[in-house]
Design an enzyme around this catalytic site. Structure first.
Site, mmCIF file in Angstrom:
data_model
loop_
_atom_site.group_PDB
_atom_site.id
_atom_site.type_symbol
_atom_site.label_atom_id
_atom_site.label_comp_id
_atom_site.label_asym_id
_atom_site.label_seq_id
_atom_site.Cartn_x
_atom_site.Cartn_y
_atom_site.Cartn_z
ATOM 1 C CB CYS A 82 -0.943 -0.003 1.196
ATOM 2 S SG CYS A 82 -2.099 -1.391 1.193
ATOM 3 C CB CYS A 214 -10.221 2.355 2.990
ATOM 4 S SG CYS A 214 -9.031 1.036 2.661
#
Length: 394
Positions: A82, A214
């Protein structure tokens, strides 16, 4: 850092749900073209390119860049989980700052699939096998997907150690929605209240609701970095520069004294941010606006403490005091963050850069943080990598 590196141009496309976006190469090309136009440069001016993505075949970066031009420029493909987008930016900045080149582009894109993150390589050891073994040792009876298990577990550890309330994480998510309401590029622009966040379906009863995580997202963003000499010669803008940047990976204490909080990268965040503060000659109190890695509402609170915005255990007080939004000490994630803007893995770090550059330029519209002069970016990838960057208004 001795040679100034300026952000000459940025680009970003609206983030979208899986299946609702263009393919990765088209998204990447759009972000690159926007960044070039913003900088007032042509693709032929770019001397090196760094392309970040997590889920894709080799040389996807070339596929995106070739749609813009065929100049023979060196292309480096980057995958750092990420933290991929900011890792690409780290390499582009390093190339310019070292004097290897005068103009480099970093682009990040991701065409994601619905649902929780999953490995696509089941015939070999997993990259995070060591970390997951520690998670299993700490939480032997949890059957949730890895990322949820880790970040929610870290939030639970904070709740148990410091008495942090689930409502506090709901307040963070609600704040993200209020900020995203002013961001036309965000995937979720609906404002939600803390009560609505708490009432959302439970993913882990008493620990995490669906709105605290998210969403899988598709999107792309890009940034062009240049030397001061190149900028002056070409008449490019020199109003935003990188004042400090550091990338860290895990240290032994992440595994020697296992805790869920350490396993989700708080130690990496501390190391990287301390290095950046020293490089930039700043401290937390000098920062005006922050884009940090809020993949889960729980991780935003943990990151407050990792960045030194408050002492360990005081993240809840920071939230309750309103020091994470307009009118407080810092405006955290004016873009809406990963929670509301979205999290296309390879693009996230460069989307953060896009937001902060516009904040320092004073061109963030209804999201503008008044008088912003110093900005901080935090991008985290488990496995692990953490990139922290300080930007200043020249």
């Amino acid at each position: 850092m001795t040679r100034n590196v300026f952000v000459a141009g940025v680009g970003m496309i609206p983030f979208a749900k899986p299946g609702a976006s263009a393919h990765y190469d088209e998204m990447g090309a759009q972000a690159i073209s926007q960044a070039l136009e913003d900088a007032g440069l042509s693709y032929a001016d770019v001397q090196q390119a760094y392309a970040g993505y997590v889920y894709g075949d080799s040389t996807c970066g070339q596929a995106a860049l070739y749609r813009v031009g065929l100049s023979g420029v060196p292309v480096v493909n980057v995958n750092n989980n990420c933290a991929t987008g900011s890792s690409a930016l780290f390499l582009a900045r390093q190339a310019v700052q070292s004097g290897a080149v005068d103009c480099a582009i970093a682009v990040g894109f991701e065409e994601m699939q619905p649902g929780a993150l999953a490995s696509h390589w089941d015939d070999r050891p997993r990259a995070m096998s060591r970390t997951l073994a520690m998670v299993e040792h700490i939480q032997p009876d949890c059957e949730l997907p890895g990322a949820i298990r880790m970040f929610a577990g870290a939030g639970l550890a904070h709740m148990e150690k410091y008495g942090t309330k689930l409502e506090t994480f709901a307040k963070i998510r609600a704040k993200a929605s209020r900020h995203a309401a002013n961001n036309p590029l965000a995937i979720f622009r609906k404002v939600v209240t803390p009560e609505e966040v708490l009432a959302a379906p439970a993913v882990w009863e008493g620990v995490l609701t669906r709105l605290m995580a998210c969403p899988p997202t598709c999107g792309a963003a890009a940034a062009i970095v240049v030397s001061e000499e190149f900028a002056r010669k070409r008449g490019l803008r020199t109003d935003v520069f990188i004042a400090g940047q550091a990338m860290t990976t895990d240290k032994p204490d992440a595994f020697d004294n296992p805790s869920m909080i350490e396993l989700v990268g708080v130690g990496m965040t501390k190391s990287a941010s301390q290095a950046v503060y020293e490089q930039a000659g700043i401290g937390p109190d000098d920062i005006d606006v922050i884009e940090l890695h809020d993949c889960f509402a729980q991780n935003e609170l943990l990151t407050y403490e990792g960045l030194g915005l408050c002492k360990e255990g005081e993240g809840e007080q920071l939230v309750n005091d309103g020091d994470n939004t307009y009118g407080g000490k810092w405006v955290v994630n004016p873009s809406g963050g990963l929670l509301s803007k979205g999290h296309p893995l390879g693009a996230t770090g460069l989307a953060q850069c896009y937001e902060l550059v516009h904040q320092l330029r004073g061109t963030a519209g209804d999201r503008q943080v008044p008088g912003a002069k110093v900005a901080l970016q935090h991008n985290l990838g488990l496995g692990g990598a953490c990139v922290v960057t300080a930007f200043k208004k020249a």
